[in-house]
Design a protein around this motif. Structure first.
Motif, short mmCIF file in Angstrom:
data_model
loop_
_atom_site.label_atom_id
_atom_site.label_comp_id
_atom_site.label_asym_id
_atom_site.label_seq_id
_atom_site.Cartn_x
_atom_site.Cartn_y
_atom_site.Cartn_z
N LEU A 252 1.62 -4.86 -0.41
CA LEU A 252 0.33 -5.08 0.24
C LEU A 252 -0.50 -3.80 0.25
N ALA A 253 0.13 -2.68 0.60
CA ALA A 253 -0.60 -1.40 0.63
C ALA A 253 -1.08 -1.01 -0.76
N CYS A 254 -0.22 -1.22 -1.76
CA CYS A 254 -0.60 -0.86 -3.14
C CYS A 254 -1.69 -1.79 -3.68
N ALA A 255 -1.85 -2.95 -3.07
CA ALA A 255 -2.91 -3.87 -3.50
C ALA A 255 -4.25 -3.49 -2.89
N THR A 256 -4.25 -3.08 -1.62
CA THR A 256 -5.53 -2.87 -0.94
C THR A 256 -6.05 -1.44 -1.00
N GLU A 257 -5.16 -0.46 -1.01
CA GLU A 257 -5.63 0.93 -0.98
C GLU A 257 -6.46 1.32 -2.21
N PRO A 258 -6.09 0.91 -3.42
CA PRO A 258 -6.96 1.24 -4.56
C PRO A 258 -8.37 0.64 -4.41
N LEU A 259 -8.46 -0.55 -3.82
CA LEU A 259 -9.76 -1.17 -3.60
C LEU A 259 -10.58 -0.37 -2.59
N ARG A 260 -9.93 0.03 -1.50
CA ARG A 260 -10.61 0.83 -0.48
C ARG A 260 -11.11 2.15 -1.06
N ILE A 261 -10.26 2.80 -1.85
CA ILE A 261 -10.63 4.10 -2.41
C ILE A 261 -11.75 3.95 -3.44
N ALA A 262 -11.72 2.85 -4.19
CA ALA A 262 -12.81 2.60 -5.16
C ALA A 262 -14.14 2.48 -4.43
N ASN A 263 -14.15 1.80 -3.29
CA ASN A 263 -15.38 1.70 -2.49
C ASN A 263 -15.82 3.07 -2.00
N GLU B 141 -19.91 -1.00 -1.74
CA GLU B 141 -18.90 -2.00 -1.43
C GLU B 141 -18.65 -2.83 -2.69
N LEU B 142 -17.79 -2.30 -3.53
CA LEU B 142 -17.44 -3.01 -4.77
C LEU B 142 -16.47 -4.15 -4.49
N TYR B 143 -15.62 -3.95 -3.48
CA TYR B 143 -14.57 -4.93 -3.17
C TYR B 143 -14.53 -5.20 -1.67
N ARG B 144 -14.25 -6.45 -1.33
CA ARG B 144 -13.90 -6.84 0.03
C ARG B 144 -12.55 -7.56 -0.04
N TRP B 145 -11.83 -7.57 1.05
CA TRP B 145 -10.55 -8.26 1.05
C TRP B 145 -10.25 -8.79 2.45
N SER B 146 -9.49 -9.84 2.49
CA SER B 146 -9.04 -10.40 3.76
C SER B 146 -7.67 -11.01 3.56
N TYR B 147 -7.04 -11.36 4.68
CA TYR B 147 -5.64 -11.82 4.65
C TYR B 147 -5.54 -13.23 5.21
N ALA B 148 -4.56 -13.97 4.70
CA ALA B 148 -4.28 -15.31 5.21
C ALA B 148 -2.79 -15.47 5.42
N SER B 149 -2.42 -16.23 6.43
CA SER B 149 -1.02 -16.57 6.66
C SER B 149 -0.96 -18.05 7.05
N GLU B 150 0.24 -18.58 7.14
CA GLU B 150 0.36 -20.01 7.41
C GLU B 150 -0.18 -20.37 8.78
N ASP B 151 0.03 -19.51 9.78
CA ASP B 151 -0.45 -19.84 11.12
C ASP B 151 -1.87 -19.34 11.38
N GLY B 152 -2.43 -18.57 10.45
CA GLY B 152 -3.79 -18.09 10.61
C GLY B 152 -3.98 -17.02 11.66
N VAL C 33 -9.87 7.03 -8.78
CA VAL C 33 -9.04 6.38 -7.75
C VAL C 33 -7.59 6.83 -7.88
N SER C 34 -7.09 6.85 -9.10
CA SER C 34 -5.72 7.29 -9.34
C SER C 34 -5.51 8.72 -8.86
N ASP C 35 -6.48 9.60 -9.15
CA ASP C 35 -6.38 10.99 -8.71
C ASP C 35 -6.38 11.08 -7.18
N MET C 36 -7.22 10.30 -6.52
CA MET C 36 -7.28 10.33 -5.07
C MET C 36 -5.96 9.86 -4.46
N MET C 37 -5.28 8.97 -5.16
CA MET C 37 -3.98 8.47 -4.70
C MET C 37 -2.84 9.45 -5.05
N VAL C 38 -3.20 10.53 -5.75
CA VAL C 38 -2.19 11.47 -6.30
C VAL C 38 -1.17 10.67 -7.09
#
Length: 315
Positions: free
Chosen positions: A19-30, A36-47, A183-188
């Motif tokens: 999950l962290a590896c999915a969202t952090e590159p998007l945040r750093i790109a922004n 705001e190039l990317y937005r993201w949100s989360y869903a679960s079965e119980d909401g 983005v890759s550089d910022m993530m070291v």
């Protein structure tokens, strides 16, 4: 330019690293782009929330029954994934697909997409720990050992840092190479891999060798676990003598080609015992053992217990 919206379906016991590896590159790109190039949100079965395998709890914005409009949807499961493939989860994925959303999967998520019937005839990547079971369960899916697959309708990544590789690939695809590198550089993160990179460290790296005969011999063995190939045939295919093949395996592994091959087959048997509901006799045949008794004796000697003692799923 409007921001792309990514929705992440968080299955119970999902992998927090993925999950962290999915969202952090998007945040750093922004952050780097100042847009705001990317937005993201989360869903679960119980909401309400989703609990990761490490105990972390993530608050979510949506339930599986009411997702917002989005461009991409990724399902993120984790440990004990097969226990949490529910009807609401599958229905959510099918609605998203029918609505034209680009549906993908991270970590062990390819299993869920395959269960939904999305991946037949396609290439797919899944965490290496599930490879043997996945290949048995979904023979119509072209399983690859790559870190991710991005050139199919349904994108799949093998989890962990492979997810970061995939996100960097998508950022480059959407907004160019320079932003992806920034983005890759910022993530070291200097070791970003292409899609075709293998999940596990190469044979040559693991053993500090560069012998193409050994690498090719093992590739032949791995490709014929169900119907083992005699050492003589392997040597002939390599254009070397059996004696030379034996010397190479003795040098690099301190064992014979036959013994190495046997251990590969036993390792696959153990994976199938842990990951599937196949019977012990079915697993014996799937790993090239024609005699159940012979298989059981070798298994006990290698692992210290009978095959039946290691029944269960990855926990």
């Amino acid at each position: 330019m409007s921001a792309q919206h990514f929705v992440f379906l968080l299955v119970k016991n999902h992998t927090h690293l993925t999950l962290a590896c999915a969202t952090e590159p998007l945040r750093i790109a922004n952050m780097i782009s100042g847009q705001e190039l990317y937005r993201w949100s989360y869903a679960s079965e119980d909401g309400v929330s989703a609990t990761a395998s490490n105990g972390s709890v993530t608050l979510v914005q949506h339930g599986f029954g009411a997702l917002p409009p989005c461009e991409r949807l990724f399902v993120i499961p984790g440990l004990g994934m097969t226990d949490f493939i529910t009807a609401p989860l599958l229905a959510c994925l099918r609605r998203a697909k029918a609505g034209g959303v680009a549906v993908g999967a991270l970590c062990s998520g390819a299993w869920i997409l395959a269960e939904a019937g999305f991946l037949d005839g396609m290439k797919a990547a899944i965490h290496w720990e599930y490879h043997d079971a996945f290949a048995e369960r979904f023979p119509d899916v072209a399983l690859v050992r790559s870190v991710f697959v991005a050139d199919e309708r349904h994108i799949t990544a093998s989890g962990g840092t492979a997810t970061a590789d995939l996100m960097l690939h998508l950022i480059e695809q959407d907004h160019g190479y320079d932003l992806s590198i920034a983005v890759s550089d910022m993530m070291v993160y200097a070791g970003a891999r292409e899609a075709t990179g293998e999940q596990r460290i190469s044979l040559q790296s693991r053993h500090g060798m560069r012998n193409p005969h050994v690498a090719r011999a093992i590739a032949i063995m791995r490709g014929a676990l169900e119907e083992p190939v005699p050492p003589g045939s392997i040597a002939e295919d390599l254009g070397i003598s059996v004696r030379q093949l034996e010397r190479l395996f003795g040098r690099y592994f301190n064992t014979s080609p036959s013994r190495y091959y046997m251990e590969l087959r036993l390792d696959r048997a153990r994976n199938l015992l842990l990951q599937t509901e196949m019977s012990v006799s079915e697993i014996a045949v799937a790993c090239g053992f024609q005699s159940l008794g012979h298989f059981a004796r070798l298994y006990r000697k290698h692992f210290g217990g009978p095959p039946s003692s290691q029944r269960g799923r990855i926990a």
